[in-house]
Design a protein around this motif. Structure first.
Motif, mmCIF file in Angstrom:
data_model
loop_
_atom_site.group_PDB
_atom_site.id
_atom_site.type_symbol
_atom_site.label_atom_id
_atom_site.label_comp_id
_atom_site.label_asym_id
_atom_site.label_seq_id
_atom_site.Cartn_x
_atom_site.Cartn_y
_atom_site.Cartn_z
ATOM 1 N N GLU A 23 3.200 -0.448 5.094
ATOM 2 C CA GLU A 23 1.823 -0.068 4.820
ATOM 3 C C GLU A 23 1.338 0.907 5.873
ATOM 4 N N SER A 42 -0.319 0.968 -1.917
ATOM 5 C CA SER A 42 0.912 1.222 -1.184
ATOM 6 C C SER A 42 2.011 1.618 -2.165
ATOM 7 N N GLU A 98 0.013 5.373 1.165
ATOM 8 C CA GLU A 98 -0.932 4.880 0.163
ATOM 9 C C GLU A 98 -1.582 6.050 -0.546
#
Length: 331
Positions: A23, A42, A98
């Motif tokens: 992440e 993500s 992301e």
């Protein structure tokens, strides 16, 4: 008027699947009455297995590759998201970050990451090949060899296919100077020569060849065909060279004996112009050069070998007569 270059490639698809979880913090775009905030999720993109556009040359001087930690811009139609490369044990590359979830084919990407870049009508724009580059022995400045990418999906895996937008000029720095002492250049420059003027019989028409800087716009369109039971991807790259860019590129050293690469826009130098390479010492004197009026073409995503610089007795810039010579051309 912008100069547009179109290139077409046909590449057989041989893809592999890689998964990786990591992440990376990425802000959500502030909501507006016209456009609600998009949720960033993500996700992982995989570098196409046949990929040829990377950020560093390998030890063999030919192969190129991404390195772990390299950052790219991933455009999801609204956001410019920072994704980070991770080289896996099998040498495959994943890009992790992301972004908003959209149709895979609508994603675009740019290396290196550039917070000022964006996408307009499918073209990545707002970036450039820098006119000031840092010398890297045996390779190029990673920040100068810019590339754009389109995305596609196969077997539920998202892939990025990068296309280099630079041409690379290969330059060899010799071991010794004119006194047979070890060489250490402060910088090397490359630029077009002045053009030949038939009225004056001199090369006094000022160089106007744009080879870096400004703001690029690059659009890659892709179609897929089946040829002999194999999927073949046909790429058409539309490349708009800015009219307000730089005419000189500086490769900043120090540069000692070895091979170096300079990134520049695809360019054609006619026989009545050619180009000149110059090497400078710390006092800004020219200590080596390579000058030609032969026609030369620097192609997109290709390396052009310019050979070895010729050491000379130091002299201040400009060299008398270099750009104002007789009708007999120097080659």
């Amino acid at each position: 008027m912008k100069k547009t270059i179109k290139t077409i490639f046909a590449i057989s698809l041989a893809l592999f699947a890689v998964s990786c979880n990591q992440e990376i913090d990425q802000p959500i775009v502030d909501p507006t009455p016209e456009q609600p905030a998009q949720e960033l999720k993500s996700m992982t993109f995989t570098l196409a297995e046949d990929e040829a556009a990377k950020t560093a040359l390998g030890e063999d001087g030919k192969s190129v590759h991404f390195n772990t930690g390299d950052e790219i811009s991933l455009f999801d139609g609204t956001n410019n998201c920072k994704f980070t490369a991770k080289v896996l044990a099998d040498s495959s590359v994943s890009f992790i970050g992301e972004a908003a979830e959209i149709e895979t084919a609508s994603y675009k990407a740019l290396y290196p990451y550039n917070g000022d870049a964006g996408v307009n009508d499918g073209a990545v724009e707002g970036f450039c090949i820098p006119a000031e580059q840092t010398a890297t022995k045996g390779s190029f400045d990673p920040k100068a060899n810019v590339s754009v990418a389109y995305a596609y999906e196969k077997d539920n895996v998202k892939y990025l296919r990068f296309v280099n937008v630079a041409s690379l000029a290969k330059v060899v720095v010799p071991a010794k100077d004119y006194k047979n002492d070890p060489i250490s250049y402060a910088k090397i420059t490359i630029q077009g020569n002045n053009k030949y003027n038939s009225a004056t019989e001199k090369y006094d028409i000022l160089n106007d060849k744009i080879i870096a800087g400004g703001s690029l716009s690059v659009k890659t369109d892709v179609t897929t065909e089946v040829v002999e039971e194999k999927e073949v991807k046909k790429e058409t790259t539309i490349y708009d060279i800015p009219t307000d860019g730089a005419k000189v590129i500086t490769l900043n050293g120090p540069l000692t004996e070895g091979t170096y690469y300079i990134a520049l826009y695809p360019a054609s130098f006619d026989a009545d112009q050619g180009f000149v390479l110059r090497a400078y010492d710390s006092n800004d004197n020219i200590v080596a050069f390579k000058n030609t009026y032969k026609a030369n073409k620097f192609n997109i995503a290709k390396i052009k070998n310019l050979g070895t610089l010729n050491p000379t007795i130091p002299f201040p810039e400009p060299l008398p007569g270099l750009f104002s010579i007789s009708k007999t051309k120097v080659v």
